[in-house]
Write a protein that holds these residues in place. Structure first.
Motif, PDB file in Angstrom:
ATOM      1  N   UNK A   1     -30.614 -33.891 -31.490  1.00  0.00           N
ATOM      2  CA  UNK A   1     -31.134 -34.651 -32.625  1.00  0.00           C
ATOM      3  C   UNK A   1     -31.371 -33.654 -33.746  1.00  0.00           C
ATOM      4  N   UNK A   2     -30.843 -33.946 -34.911  1.00  0.00           N
ATOM      5  CA  UNK A   2     -31.127 -33.143 -36.097  1.00  0.00           C
ATOM      6  C   UNK A   2     -32.269 -33.849 -36.814  1.00  0.00           C
ATOM      7  N   UNK A   3     -33.416 -33.199 -36.844  1.00  0.00           N
ATOM      8  CA  UNK A   3     -34.614 -33.783 -37.440  1.00  0.00           C
ATOM      9  C   UNK A   3     -34.734 -33.242 -38.865  1.00  0.00           C
TER      10      UNK A   3
ATOM     11  N   UNK B   1     -22.236 -33.359 -30.864  1.00  0.00           N
ATOM     12  CA  UNK B   1     -22.535 -34.763 -31.161  1.00  0.00           C
ATOM     13  C   UNK B   1     -24.028 -34.889 -31.465  1.00  0.00           C
ATOM     14  N   UNK B   2     -24.350 -35.608 -32.559  1.00  0.00           N
ATOM     15  CA  UNK B   2     -25.717 -35.572 -33.067  1.00  0.00           C
ATOM     16  C   UNK B   2     -26.277 -36.939 -33.429  1.00  0.00           C
ATOM     17  N   UNK B   3     -27.572 -37.069 -33.221  1.00  0.00           N
ATOM     18  CA  UNK B   3     -28.346 -38.157 -33.787  1.00  0.00           C
ATOM     19  C   UNK B   3     -29.116 -37.562 -34.959  1.00  0.00           C
TER      20      UNK B   3
ATOM     21  N   UNK C   1     -26.641 -39.652 -43.033  1.00  0.00           N
ATOM     22  CA  UNK C   1     -25.523 -39.693 -42.084  1.00  0.00           C
ATOM     23  C   UNK C   1     -24.199 -39.501 -42.813  1.00  0.00           C
ATOM     24  N   UNK C   2     -24.061 -40.071 -43.985  1.00  0.00           N
ATOM     25  CA  UNK C   2     -22.829 -39.857 -44.753  1.00  0.00           C
ATOM     26  C   UNK C   2     -22.659 -38.380 -45.101  1.00  0.00           C
ATOM     27  N   UNK C   3     -23.737 -37.725 -45.501  1.00  0.00           N
ATOM     28  CA  UNK C   3     -23.680 -36.289 -45.773  1.00  0.00           C
ATOM     29  C   UNK C   3     -23.263 -35.522 -44.522  1.00  0.00           C
ATOM     30  N   UNK C   4     -23.869 -35.856 -43.395  1.00  0.00           N
ATOM     31  CA  UNK C   4     -23.555 -35.168 -42.137  1.00  0.00           C
ATOM     32  C   UNK C   4     -22.078 -35.325 -41.796  1.00  0.00           C
ATOM     33  N   UNK C   5     -21.578 -36.518 -41.914  1.00  0.00           N
ATOM     34  CA  UNK C   5     -20.169 -36.757 -41.588  1.00  0.00           C
ATOM     35  C   UNK C   5     -19.250 -36.043 -42.576  1.00  0.00           C
ATOM     36  N   UNK C   6     -19.634 -36.001 -43.836  1.00  0.00           N
ATOM     37  CA  UNK C   6     -18.823 -35.281 -44.820  1.00  0.00           C
ATOM     38  C   UNK C   6     -18.826 -33.774 -44.576  1.00  0.00           C
TER      39      UNK C   6
ATOM     40  N   UNK D   1     -20.208 -34.876 -36.083  1.00  0.00           N
ATOM     41  CA  UNK D   1     -20.073 -36.142 -35.365  1.00  0.00           C
ATOM     42  C   UNK D   1     -21.489 -36.705 -35.265  1.00  0.00           C
ATOM     43  N   UNK D   2     -21.895 -37.426 -36.305  1.00  0.00           N
ATOM     44  CA  UNK D   2     -23.292 -37.809 -36.480  1.00  0.00           C
ATOM     45  C   UNK D   2     -23.483 -39.318 -36.475  1.00  0.00           C
TER      46      UNK D   2
END
Length: 175
Positions: A22-24, A116-118, A130-135, A139-140
């Protein structure tokens, strides 16, 4: 109005998957302790960890102006005090923005072979995060806090307005 509605709905739809970590996302620290908003994020991450939905927690966030401790360090201390094994916690302490939180978390994740991340944050922050993470190539998936300090209609409307604005800014500038 459509975008604001989409942000609201997206943030209230958690992913029911297991991930490596998990990325907090960081939030303010008050008197060396997580602010109420940050505490809700950490509590959610601790619950994901205890439920074995993730095996690692990555706390993000640098040292705020006039603060003696980074957001990530405050998150780690709080999580350890709430039953998370210190060996299962990773931190990045350089970031100042959501995009930096994710960028530096990615670097740490790669060093530990996590893929793989939450993403843990407030529901109304989830779509942009989440859009930033995926960009960034992560794999968020969203894991919004089920509880929030933004409970009143007025506070939720203010946060939603802010997030809608920043979402458009992000889409335009990818900053």
């Amino acid at each position: 109005m459509f975008t604001a509605s989409h942000i609201y709905i997206y943030g209230n739809t958690p992913s029911l998957i297991k991930a490596d970590a998990a990325i907090v996302l960081g939030a303010e620290v008050w008197n060396n302790k997580p602010s109420p908003v940050f505490r809700e994020r950490i509590n959610h991450a601790v619950n994901l960890y205890k439920a074995r939905d993730v095996s690692k927690l990555i706390f993000t966030g640098g040292v705020g102006v006039g603060k003696p401790i980074s957001e990530a360090e405050a998150g780690k201390l709080y999580a350890v005090n709430n039953g998370v094994d210190e060996l299962d916690i990773l931190t990045e302490t350089k970031s100042r923005t959501t995009n930096q939180n994710l960028k530096y978390a990615k670097e740490i994740a790669q060093q530990h072979n996590l893929s793989k991340f939450l993403v843990v944050s407030d529901p109304l922050h989830m779509k942009r995060a989440v859009e930033m993470a995926r960009n960034l190539g992560l794999d968020a998936f969203p894991s919004p806090t089920p509880t929030t300090r933004y409970r009143s209609f007025e506070s939720q409307l203010q946060f939603l307005s802010r997030e809608t604005y920043f979402y458009f800014v992000y889409l335009i500038f990818r900053a």
